[in-house]
Design a protein around this motif. Sequence first.
Motif, PDB file in Angstrom:
ATOM      1  N   ARG A 102      -2.064  -1.904  -8.892  1.00 19.91           N
ATOM      2  CA  ARG A 102      -1.673  -1.576  -7.511  1.00 19.91           C
ATOM      3  C   ARG A 102      -2.211  -2.613  -6.519  1.00 19.91           C
ATOM      4  O   ARG A 102      -1.476  -3.099  -5.648  1.00 19.91           O
ATOM      5  CB  ARG A 102      -2.232  -0.183  -7.165  1.00 19.91           C
ATOM      6  N   THR A 103      -3.492  -2.962  -6.678  1.00 24.60           N
ATOM      7  CA  THR A 103      -4.115  -3.914  -5.744  1.00 24.60           C
ATOM      8  C   THR A 103      -3.469  -5.291  -5.846  1.00 24.60           C
ATOM      9  O   THR A 103      -3.259  -5.971  -4.845  1.00 24.60           O
ATOM     10  CB  THR A 103      -5.636  -4.005  -6.028  1.00 24.60           C
ATOM     11  N   THR A 104      -3.139  -5.700  -7.072  1.00 23.57           N
ATOM     12  CA  THR A 104      -2.492  -7.013  -7.269  1.00 23.57           C
ATOM     13  C   THR A 104      -1.135  -7.064  -6.565  1.00 23.57           C
ATOM     14  O   THR A 104      -0.822  -8.036  -5.869  1.00 23.57           O
ATOM     15  CB  THR A 104      -2.306  -7.310  -8.771  1.00 23.57           C
ATOM     16  N   ILE A 105      -0.333  -5.996  -6.734  1.00 18.75           N
ATOM     17  CA  ILE A 105       0.983  -5.956  -6.080  1.00 18.75           C
ATOM     18  C   ILE A 105       0.817  -5.987  -4.563  1.00 18.75           C
ATOM     19  O   ILE A 105       1.523  -6.713  -3.849  1.00 18.75           O
ATOM     20  CB  ILE A 105       1.774  -4.693  -6.515  1.00 18.75           C
ATOM     21  N   LEU A 106      -0.148  -5.219  -4.054  1.00 22.79           N
ATOM     22  CA  LEU A 106      -0.399  -5.172  -2.612  1.00 22.79           C
ATOM     23  C   LEU A 106      -0.742  -6.565  -2.065  1.00 22.79           C
ATOM     24  O   LEU A 106      -0.187  -7.003  -1.054  1.00 22.79           O
ATOM     25  CB  LEU A 106      -1.544  -4.193  -2.330  1.00 22.79           C
TER      26      LEU A 106
ATOM     27  N   MET B  56      -3.804  -3.218   9.887  1.00 20.76           N
ATOM     28  CA  MET B  56      -3.427  -1.902   9.369  1.00 20.76           C
ATOM     29  C   MET B  56      -1.925  -1.768   9.113  1.00 20.76           C
ATOM     30  O   MET B  56      -1.494  -1.285   8.063  1.00 20.76           O
ATOM     31  CB  MET B  56      -3.891  -0.820  10.353  1.00 20.76           C
ATOM     32  N   GLU B  57      -1.121  -2.210  10.065  1.00 21.86           N
ATOM     33  CA  GLU B  57       0.333  -2.023   9.941  1.00 21.86           C
ATOM     34  C   GLU B  57       0.882  -2.775   8.729  1.00 21.86           C
ATOM     35  O   GLU B  57       1.639  -2.224   7.921  1.00 21.86           O
ATOM     36  CB  GLU B  57       1.016  -2.504  11.238  1.00 21.86           C
ATOM     37  N   ARG B  58       0.487  -4.054   8.599  1.00 25.38           N
ATOM     38  CA  ARG B  58       0.976  -4.865   7.463  1.00 25.38           C
ATOM     39  C   ARG B  58       0.479  -4.301   6.131  1.00 25.38           C
ATOM     40  O   ARG B  58       1.219  -4.265   5.143  1.00 25.38           O
ATOM     41  CB  ARG B  58       0.496  -6.312   7.614  1.00 25.38           C
ATOM     42  N   VAL B  59      -0.764  -3.861   6.104  1.00 20.22           N
ATOM     43  CA  VAL B  59      -1.337  -3.334   4.858  1.00 20.22           C
ATOM     44  C   VAL B  59      -0.664  -2.023   4.462  1.00 20.22           C
ATOM     45  O   VAL B  59      -0.361  -1.786   3.285  1.00 20.22           O
ATOM     46  CB  VAL B  59      -2.870  -3.148   4.999  1.00 20.22           C
ATOM     47  N   THR B  60      -0.378  -1.166   5.438  1.00 20.65           N
ATOM     48  CA  THR B  60       0.295   0.111   5.152  1.00 20.65           C
ATOM     49  C   THR B  60       1.656  -0.125   4.519  1.00 20.65           C
ATOM     50  O   THR B  60       2.050   0.555   3.564  1.00 20.65           O
ATOM     51  CB  THR B  60       0.440   0.948   6.453  1.00 20.65           C
ATOM     52  N   GLU B  61       2.398  -1.102   5.049  1.00 19.67           N
ATOM     53  CA  GLU B  61       3.716  -1.434   4.479  1.00 19.67           C
ATOM     54  C   GLU B  61       3.558  -1.970   3.052  1.00 19.67           C
ATOM     55  O   GLU B  61       4.326  -1.616   2.152  1.00 19.67           O
ATOM     56  CB  GLU B  61       4.411  -2.472   5.375  1.00 19.67           C
TER      57      GLU B  61
ATOM     58  N   ARG C 131       2.968   0.832   0.649  1.00 20.14           N
ATOM     59  CA  ARG C 131       4.218   1.548   0.338  1.00 20.14           C
ATOM     60  C   ARG C 131       5.017   0.804  -0.733  1.00 20.14           C
ATOM     61  O   ARG C 131       5.493   1.399  -1.712  1.00 20.14           O
ATOM     62  CB  ARG C 131       5.050   1.700   1.622  1.00 20.14           C
ATOM     63  N   ILE C 132       5.115  -0.521  -0.600  1.00 17.95           N
ATOM     64  CA  ILE C 132       5.860  -1.341  -1.574  1.00 17.95           C
ATOM     65  C   ILE C 132       5.165  -1.279  -2.947  1.00 17.95           C
ATOM     66  O   ILE C 132       5.819  -1.156  -3.983  1.00 17.95           O
ATOM     67  CB  ILE C 132       5.975  -2.798  -1.073  1.00 17.95           C
ATOM     68  N   ALA C 133       3.828  -1.330  -2.946  1.00 17.71           N
ATOM     69  CA  ALA C 133       3.073  -1.269  -4.202  1.00 17.71           C
ATOM     70  C   ALA C 133       3.310   0.063  -4.917  1.00 17.71           C
ATOM     71  O   ALA C 133       3.511   0.096  -6.140  1.00 17.71           O
ATOM     72  CB  ALA C 133       1.577  -1.467  -3.934  1.00 17.71           C
ATOM     73  N   ARG C 134       3.317   1.158  -4.164  1.00 17.30           N
ATOM     74  CA  ARG C 134       3.564   2.481  -4.760  1.00 17.30           C
ATOM     75  C   ARG C 134       4.945   2.544  -5.396  1.00 17.30           C
ATOM     76  O   ARG C 134       5.127   3.056  -6.496  1.00 17.30           O
ATOM     77  CB  ARG C 134       3.434   3.584  -3.696  1.00 17.30           C
ATOM     78  N   MET C 135       5.945   1.995  -4.686  1.00 17.56           N
ATOM     79  CA  MET C 135       7.323   2.010  -5.205  1.00 17.56           C
ATOM     80  C   MET C 135       7.430   1.182  -6.483  1.00 17.56           C
ATOM     81  O   MET C 135       8.053   1.604  -7.465  1.00 17.56           O
ATOM     82  CB  MET C 135       8.290   1.462  -4.139  1.00 17.56           C
TER      83      MET C 135
END
Length: 451
Positions: free
Chosen positions: A282-286, A404-409, A412-416
Amino acid sequence: MAESGEPETTVDKREKEEKEANSTTEEISFRSLGVTEVLCEACAALNWTTPTAIQRESLPIALKGKDIIGLAETGSGKTAAFALPILQALLDTPTRLFALVLTPTRELAFQISEQFEALGSGIGVKCAVIVGGVDIITQAMALAKKPHIVIATPGRLVDHLENTKGFSLRTLRYLVMDEADRILNMDFETEVDKILKVVPKERHTYLYSATMTRKVQKLQRASLHNPVKVEVSSKYQTVEKLQQSYIFIPSKYKDCYLVSILNELAGNSFMVFCGTCNNVQRTTILLRTLGLHAVPLHGKMPQPKRLGALNKFKTKSRSILVATDVASRGLDIPHVDVVVNFDIPTHSKDYIHRVGRTARAGRSGRSITFVTQYDVELYQRIEQLIGKQLALHPTVEEEVMALMERVTEAQRIARMEMQTAQEKKRERGEEKGAGPRSKKRKKEKIDTTEL
């Protein structure tokens, strides 16, 4: 210098001590410890000019044919401490399947093999690496060629002992258990017992470990004959040139603080440690989503991908390696500048091994540990173990929260992406199943080994 009969001044004493220390350092070389000329040349080719503390203490004993228990912190040069005596003995009595080295992880096995081959390049040493995640038939063919040195993880070696026709360890002269405490912590006790039953009783045994646990003491009694204990570091400690700090943050903002640290210290190479394989992925994708060059390394990746990720980081084509504790022991990556404990280690001793990936061989380095509201007790145990308080890493909260805004997005992409990868695995598993029962078994297996 003070004249005869007069007391020496403090300056005189210091000069005298420095001269004695320098002359001692000059005298100690691999040659002076008893290492043969061809191996001294191999050491010189690797730019190893002066033996490390563990090498100075253990080589003369090992070259006399004694069993050794070696205790030294990570990054202390343990591999050469056992490889040089084995190669020197191999020169005297050339024999196939001469030595077996047991290691806890696949990456460490490949690294040890590289060192054996580099040191033994002048004498034609052949090594075989026997680990999981690699085709077992290819390995059986490598073993059939009777290599001089076998470097193996215990589980896969037992598979070959039980299933590979014609393979045995009857000719073995040397047995090495490297990172013995980690081997036993990873529940390889049963496999180690099986191996000890089939190796010759008349052999030399080297047991190297960063810590002396009860399990290691039990293993020592079972496998060594009148061993000599060589202890370079008697207490748990980190090297002096390592700058250690921590950040106390709310758990929900960990990703923001990680990205902030990576941006703040851009230009350095990082190892980021996570507690689970899932969180590594997850962290790598983020991080990749945010344009940061990260590669993952964890135990559930196929072996070629693990080696590929490690090579990308070693060759500096990627500057961030996100890993589980599979990368915390033994791996020698010279250029790690910063270690980030994204998830605080559950076992405080693992902290020593993680931060030992940086500030190696006399270089400086930095470690930053994230401490959330749930980690206070674990953090206190670490401070108690190393006998010092960590400095607080300075951060500007407004600058971190601006991400915060960029990291939150990116979250979301990492979860998907994680969800999509899991669904694909499940589908592949169901396609391979031959019936309802096998489908169910396969589905259950995938659910428990996600990513």
